[in-house]
Design a protein around this motif. Structure first.
Motif, PDB file in Angstrom:
ATOM      1  N   ASP A   2      -0.467  -8.345   3.919  1.00  0.00           N
ATOM      2  CA  ASP A   2       0.062  -7.759   2.683  1.00  0.00           C
ATOM      3  C   ASP A   2      -1.053  -7.196   1.805  1.00  0.00           C
ATOM      4  N   GLU A   3      -2.154  -7.931   1.699  1.00  0.00           N
ATOM      5  CA  GLU A   3      -3.274  -7.471   0.880  1.00  0.00           C
ATOM      6  C   GLU A   3      -3.891  -6.207   1.484  1.00  0.00           C
ATOM      7  N   VAL A  49       1.312   9.045   6.118  1.00  0.00           N
ATOM      8  CA  VAL A  49       0.444   8.482   7.148  1.00  0.00           C
ATOM      9  C   VAL A  49       1.321   7.544   7.960  1.00  0.00           C
ATOM     10  N   LYS A  50       1.367   7.768   9.267  1.00  0.00           N
ATOM     11  CA  LYS A  50       2.231   6.950  10.123  1.00  0.00           C
ATOM     12  C   LYS A  50       1.442   6.401  11.304  1.00  0.00           C
ATOM     13  N   MET A  51       1.931   5.288  11.803  1.00  0.00           N
ATOM     14  CA  MET A  51       1.334   4.655  12.975  1.00  0.00           C
ATOM     15  C   MET A  51       2.472   3.982  13.728  1.00  0.00           C
ATOM     16  N   TYR A  52       2.418   4.042  15.046  1.00  0.00           N
ATOM     17  CA  TYR A  52       3.487   3.483  15.867  1.00  0.00           C
ATOM     18  C   TYR A  52       2.908   2.516  16.895  1.00  0.00           C
ATOM     19  N   GLN A  53       3.783   1.664  17.412  1.00  0.00           N
ATOM     20  CA  GLN A  53       3.376   0.803  18.515  1.00  0.00           C
ATOM     21  C   GLN A  53       3.386   1.667  19.768  1.00  0.00           C
ATOM     22  N   ASN A 104      -9.615  -1.076   8.102  1.00  0.00           N
ATOM     23  CA  ASN A 104      -8.256  -1.537   7.821  1.00  0.00           C
ATOM     24  C   ASN A 104      -7.227  -0.878   8.740  1.00  0.00           C
ATOM     25  N   LEU A 105      -7.412   0.399   9.026  1.00  0.00           N
ATOM     26  CA  LEU A 105      -6.485   1.086   9.929  1.00  0.00           C
ATOM     27  C   LEU A 105      -6.529   0.475  11.331  1.00  0.00           C
ATOM     28  N   LEU A 106      -7.721   0.104  11.789  1.00  0.00           N
ATOM     29  CA  LEU A 106      -7.840  -0.525  13.111  1.00  0.00           C
ATOM     30  C   LEU A 106      -7.177  -1.903  13.142  1.00  0.00           C
ATOM     31  N   ILE A 107      -7.263  -2.636  12.042  1.00  0.00           N
ATOM     32  CA  ILE A 107      -6.587  -3.940  11.968  1.00  0.00           C
ATOM     33  C   ILE A 107      -5.081  -3.736  12.093  1.00  0.00           C
ATOM     34  N   VAL A 108      -4.551  -2.772  11.345  1.00  0.00           N
ATOM     35  CA  VAL A 108      -3.115  -2.490  11.411  1.00  0.00           C
ATOM     36  C   VAL A 108      -2.736  -2.044  12.822  1.00  0.00           C
ATOM     37  N   TRP A 109      -3.528  -1.131  13.414  1.00  0.00           N
ATOM     38  CA  TRP A 109      -3.254  -0.636  14.774  1.00  0.00           C
ATOM     39  C   TRP A 109      -3.203  -1.801  15.763  1.00  0.00           C
ATOM     40  N   ASN A 110      -4.215  -2.665  15.739  1.00  0.00           N
ATOM     41  CA  ASN A 110      -4.272  -3.783  16.681  1.00  0.00           C
ATOM     42  C   ASN A 110      -3.095  -4.734  16.507  1.00  0.00           C
ATOM     43  N   ASN A 111      -2.734  -5.015  15.267  1.00  0.00           N
ATOM     44  CA  ASN A 111      -1.582  -5.886  15.025  1.00  0.00           C
ATOM     45  C   ASN A 111      -0.296  -5.257  15.545  1.00  0.00           C
ATOM     46  N   MET A 112      -0.144  -3.969  15.327  1.00  0.00           N
ATOM     47  CA  MET A 112       1.067  -3.290  15.814  1.00  0.00           C
ATOM     48  C   MET A 112       1.117  -3.281  17.337  1.00  0.00           C
ATOM     49  N   GLN A 113      -0.012  -3.062  17.975  1.00  0.00           N
ATOM     50  CA  GLN A 113      -0.040  -3.011  19.439  1.00  0.00           C
ATOM     51  C   GLN A 113       0.250  -4.376  20.058  1.00  0.00           C
ATOM     52  N   GLN A 114       0.004  -5.439  19.285  1.00  0.00           N
ATOM     53  CA  GLN A 114       0.306  -6.797  19.757  1.00  0.00           C
ATOM     54  C   GLN A 114       1.738  -7.199  19.435  1.00  0.00           C
ATOM     55  N   GLY A 115       2.519  -6.263  18.914  1.00  0.00           N
ATOM     56  CA  GLY A 115       3.933  -6.510  18.685  1.00  0.00           C
ATOM     57  C   GLY A 115       4.308  -6.915  17.271  1.00  0.00           C
ATOM     58  N   GLU A 116       3.330  -7.026  16.376  1.00  0.00           N
ATOM     59  CA  GLU A 116       3.657  -7.387  14.997  1.00  0.00           C
ATOM     60  C   GLU A 116       4.357  -6.204  14.321  1.00  0.00           C
ATOM     61  N   VAL A 118       4.880  -4.084  11.311  1.00  0.00           N
ATOM     62  CA  VAL A 118       4.137  -3.771  10.093  1.00  0.00           C
ATOM     63  C   VAL A 118       4.875  -2.632   9.395  1.00  0.00           C
ATOM     64  N   ASP A 119       5.295  -2.878   8.161  1.00  0.00           N
ATOM     65  CA  ASP A 119       6.049  -1.890   7.398  1.00  0.00           C
ATOM     66  C   ASP A 119       5.077  -0.990   6.643  1.00  0.00           C
ATOM     67  N   LEU A 120       4.902   0.238   7.138  1.00  0.00           N
ATOM     68  CA  LEU A 120       3.983   1.182   6.504  1.00  0.00           C
ATOM     69  C   LEU A 120       4.693   2.106   5.517  1.00  0.00           C
ATOM     70  N   THR A 121       5.973   1.863   5.260  1.00  0.00           N
ATOM     71  CA  THR A 121       6.698   2.757   4.348  1.00  0.00           C
ATOM     72  C   THR A 121       6.098   2.770   2.958  1.00  0.00           C
ATOM     73  N   THR A 122       5.459   1.673   2.549  1.00  0.00           N
ATOM     74  CA  THR A 122       4.860   1.654   1.210  1.00  0.00           C
ATOM     75  C   THR A 122       3.730   2.670   1.079  1.00  0.00           C
ATOM     76  N   LEU A 123       3.116   3.042   2.199  1.00  0.00           N
ATOM     77  CA  LEU A 123       2.046   4.041   2.148  1.00  0.00           C
ATOM     78  C   LEU A 123       2.598   5.428   1.869  1.00  0.00           C
ATOM     79  N   ASN A 124       3.877   5.616   2.126  1.00  0.00           N
ATOM     80  CA  ASN A 124       4.455   6.951   2.081  1.00  0.00           C
ATOM     81  C   ASN A 124       5.472   7.144   0.968  1.00  0.00           C
TER      82      ASN A 124
END
Length: 133
Positions: A2-3, A49-53, A104-116, A118-124
């Motif tokens: 969240d942070e 800015v979007k990112m997908y699994q 930070n983007l790599l942390i989000v990417w790695n978490n998403m690729q592991q199936g977590e 992650v709601d990125l709608t707040t970025l947009n």
């Protein structure tokens, strides 16, 4: 997480502001309108800015600017444009933003690729001080 998303949201707002300024200045130059008038109206440029699994390619983000969807996919590690293109007037700001937020983007990417999930709608989302002219 969240942070981290709060940090990225703030950084995304700065990117949007930068792109809005580019638009304001280029529109003012083209139209001959007063820059002050443009600031009073507060033009909003949609930046997402979007990112997908995805289990392919390098870690990357998808960037949308204006009404165009998926104008470019950009590698997080080296900011290479993998697909699509970005108008020259935006390119430096977008690539610098990715470089600045790489960790930070790599942390989000790695978490998403592991199936977590992650709601990125707040970025947009538009903030309350933004209005569509």
């Amino acid at each position: 997480m969240d942070e981290l998303l709060k940090i990225l949201q703030k950084e995304t707002e700065e990117l949007k502001s930068s792109i809005e300024l580019i638009e304001l200045l280029s529109d003012q130059y083209k139209s001959g309108k007063s820059l002050l008038l443009e600031h009073l109206i507060k033009k909003f440029v949609n930046v997402k800015v979007k990112m997908y699994q995805e289990h392919h390619n390098l870690p990357h983000v998808h960037i949308n600017i204006g009404s165009d969807n998926h104008i470019a996919s950009i590698a997080i590690d080296n900011q290479a444009i993998l697909a699509g293109s970005i108008e020259k007037k935006y390119e430096k700001d977008v690539l610098n933003w990715i470089e600045k937020n790489k960790e930070n983007l790599l942390i989000v990417w790695n978490n998403m690729q592991q199936g977590e999930v992650v709601d990125l709608t707040t970025l947009n989302k538009m903030t309350s001080d933004q209005a569509i002219a």
